[in-house]
Design a protein around this motif. Structure first.
Motif, PDB file in Angstrom:
ATOM      1  N   UNK A 187      17.864  59.499  17.425  1.00 53.30           N
ATOM      2  CA  UNK A 187      17.954  60.242  16.170  1.00 53.30           C
ATOM      3  C   UNK A 187      18.179  61.725  16.389  1.00 53.30           C
ATOM      4  N   UNK A 188      17.643  62.231  17.472  1.00 56.79           N
ATOM      5  CA  UNK A 188      17.680  63.668  17.710  1.00 56.79           C
ATOM      6  C   UNK A 188      18.763  64.112  18.678  1.00 56.79           C
ATOM      7  N   UNK A 189      19.376  63.155  19.372  1.00 63.43           N
ATOM      8  CA  UNK A 189      20.425  63.489  20.342  1.00 63.43           C
ATOM      9  C   UNK A 189      21.803  63.054  19.858  1.00 63.43           C
ATOM     10  N   UNK A 190      21.886  61.926  19.163  1.00 67.71           N
ATOM     11  CA  UNK A 190      23.164  61.384  18.683  1.00 67.71           C
ATOM     12  C   UNK A 190      23.153  61.318  17.159  1.00 67.71           C
ATOM     13  N   UNK A 191      24.031  62.077  16.518  1.00 60.74           N
ATOM     14  CA  UNK A 191      24.077  62.069  15.059  1.00 60.74           C
ATOM     15  C   UNK A 191      24.741  60.806  14.526  1.00 60.74           C
ATOM     16  N   UNK A 192      24.235  60.347  13.408  1.00 59.08           N
ATOM     17  CA  UNK A 192      24.847  59.234  12.691  1.00 59.08           C
ATOM     18  C   UNK A 192      25.778  59.763  11.603  1.00 59.08           C
ATOM     19  N   UNK A 193      26.615  58.886  11.054  1.00 54.98           N
ATOM     20  CA  UNK A 193      27.498  59.299   9.963  1.00 54.98           C
ATOM     21  C   UNK A 193      26.693  59.686   8.727  1.00 54.98           C
ATOM     22  N   UNK A 194      25.621  58.932   8.469  1.00 54.01           N
ATOM     23  CA  UNK A 194      24.818  59.131   7.268  1.00 54.01           C
ATOM     24  C   UNK A 194      23.357  59.290   7.672  1.00 54.01           C
TER      25      UNK A 194
END
Length: 539
Positions: free
Chosen positions: A68-75
């Protein structure tokens, strides 16, 4: 030494305090000399359960925090834990039956190395997640095609309607990876990646994301260290350096928090929380969507054949659910009817489980096991959601002894448990689950007895398919194309089917303790992501 089956177990608090005496001194020595919560690095105490730091292979609660804190999601998922919000995608559109989605990317988004996040990275990341065939790969099961129309436009076409697809994209495992950097270090997104991809070892020490933080170092069994991504500007990061320190038990986490050696403690149980006296510590207890469960595997090699439907039902009726809640979390928890957490679609009005020893004994007699049998219970030796799993399994051992099932307890390391349950199976075990997003389909896809689902496989479906429930897949398809008004009733059907299957038996949904220094702000519970570190600050 195992407790006698006919003896009262020691009080829950006393057992925890005794355990802490054994490990407290060494645990307090983990921090460098002179380190304290006043240093610039924010220190989080947690029992680290990482199976991988590879974005397509990671599958654990600590992995949720990392991803969650290293790889961003689209939403993203907003603070109410239900509302979707823009993240890498500034906007999105869906066709009428929710089988085709168009996403517009933030043109200013950058990876930690300064290169822009583009549609090709989104396409590559989704395809790799599917083709690695890891624990979270099921999230891509409905994807038919992914098209990068231009640098900032992605079109995802599904094989059919999926009303939860946007919710799925809030799950941290769908985070976007820098495809150029990952590919240069052995990562493959194409079919066959599950055997041809060689990037996992690289990902264990490097990251390639656009999130608020990037990986500095990972020492298994010791720590996970982060630093702020200099190119992240979606929010203002309050703390530049964060470390998650391996801290196994609840009492030791509380001791370190009170002494000021850590800033945040993530797995303090409600009973231990009541003992915290330091006026420098903030403690809040809230309901959670997390739960622990008993899993029965009829296809397991170590006694699975004994677990007929009647025996599985007897086991469910023999469990003392009220006692388990009192014993594991001092009463600060809730019963859960099905493998869909309280508060999610389909759970209103379900009958909560109750112990019924008389009926359980009748079922054992009907199954030809009035005199009982022996069963091995191998489980991860961990503390999760404030629950010591060894204590939970001692209580289960006592409960099942009342219907003449003699349970042998075998605590093992999580990595050993994972390999064993995937290969030969484990007849009786206990585990835990936290939501990956707000939505009930994930629980059906993970726990439902659908051919090929994670727990169908773990329960030994390839060796014994007698417990397969083909109706579950049919009803799930109906749920994914249903209107909002219809969803709750359909998911309630699915919840009842999973209750009746008696493969997954939830036993407690612990309340969550948010414990941190009073000078720490922004600590909250996220239903998709566990802990959003970019929201944390120090006063």
């Amino acid at each position: 030494m195992k407790p006698a089956l006919n003896r009262q177990l020691p009080s829950w608090t006393h057992l925890r305090l005794a355990a802490a005496l054994c490990v407290g001194v060494s645990a307090l020595a983990m921090l460098p000399e002179g380190a304290s919560a006043q240093d610039s690095t924010l220190v989080i105490a947690r029992d680290i359960d990482i199976n991988s730091l590879d974005p397509s292979r990671a599958w654990c609660d600590t992995c949720q925090i990392y991803m969650s804190n290293v790889y961003e999601t689209l939403i993203g998922l907003d603070k109410d834990n239900k509302t979707l919000k823009p993240r890498l995608a500034t906007k999105w559109e869906a066709n009428a039956d929710q089988s085709k989605f168009t996403f517009t990317l933030d043109p200013g988004a950058k990876f930690a190395d300064g290169t822009p996040v583009e549609a090709k990275d989104v396409k590559w990341s989704m395809e790799r997640l599917e083709n690695i065939k890891g624990g979270a790969s099921y999230m891509m099961d409905s994807v038919k095609s992914i098209d990068a129309k231009d640098a900032h436009t992605v079109v995802v076409t599904l094989s059919g309607p999926n009303s939860e697809f946007l919710n799925i994209l809030t799950a941290p495992y769908t985070g976007v990876v820098n495809s150029k950097v990952a590919s240069a270090n052995g990562a493959i997104a194409a079919p066959g990646a599950d055997t041809a991809d060689k990037a996992e070892s690289w990902f264990m020490q490097h990251s390639a994301g656009s999130g608020a933080y990037e990986l500095v170092d990972y020492k298994p069994g010791e720590e996970l260290r982060f630093k702020a991504n200099p190119h992240y500007d979606r929010t203002k990061v309050g703390v530049a350096d964060i470390v998650i320190k391996q801290t196994k038990d609840s009492v030791t986490q509380a001791q370190q928090l009170e002494s000021g050696n850590v800033d945040v403690a993530m797995q303090i149980d409600p009973d231990t929380a009541k003992t915290i006296q330091a006026d420098t510590v903030s403690v809040e207890t809230i309901p959670s969507y997390n739960f622990l469960y008993v899993a029965l595997s009829p296809g397991a090699k170590d006694g699975g054949k004994l677990l007929t439907k009647e025996v599985r039902e007897a086991i469910g009726l023999a469990l003392d659910y009220d006692g388990i809640i009192d014993f594991t979390v001092g009463g600060a928890g809730r019963k859960i009817a099905s493998p869909i957490p309280n508060g999610f679609p389909g759970t209103d009005g379900l009958t909560l489980p109750q112990q019924n020893l008389e009926k359980a004994k009748e079922l054992m007699k009907k199954a030809g096991h009035a005199e009982g049998f022996e069963l091995n219970d191998a489980f991860p030796n961990m503390n999760v959601y404030g629950v010591d799993m060894s204590l939970l399994n001692q209580k289960i051992q006592q409960d099942l002894a009342k219907i003449n099932i003699k349970v042998k307890l075998t605590p093992i390391e999580f990595s050993v448990w994972r390999d064993r349950v995937k290969s030969e199976g484990i007849a009786l075990t206990t585990l835990f689950f936290a939501p990956d997003y707000y939505g009930s389909a994930q629980y059906v896809q993970y726990f439902g007895m659908i051919e090929g689902s994670p727990w169908w496989n773990r329960a030994g479906g390839k060796r014994d398919a007698s417990f397969t429930n083909p109706q579950t897949e049919t009803v799930l398809t109906k749920a994914l194309s249903a209107s909002e008004a219809q969803k709750d009733g359909i998911y309630k059907q699915l919840a009842q089917q999973m209750i009746d299957d008696r493969i997954i038996i939830p036993v407690v949904s612990p309340d969550l303790v948010l414990a941190h220094g009073k000078n720490i702000t922004g600590v909250r519970y996220s239903a998709c992501c566990n802990l959003m570190m970019d929201e944390i600050g120090r006063q």
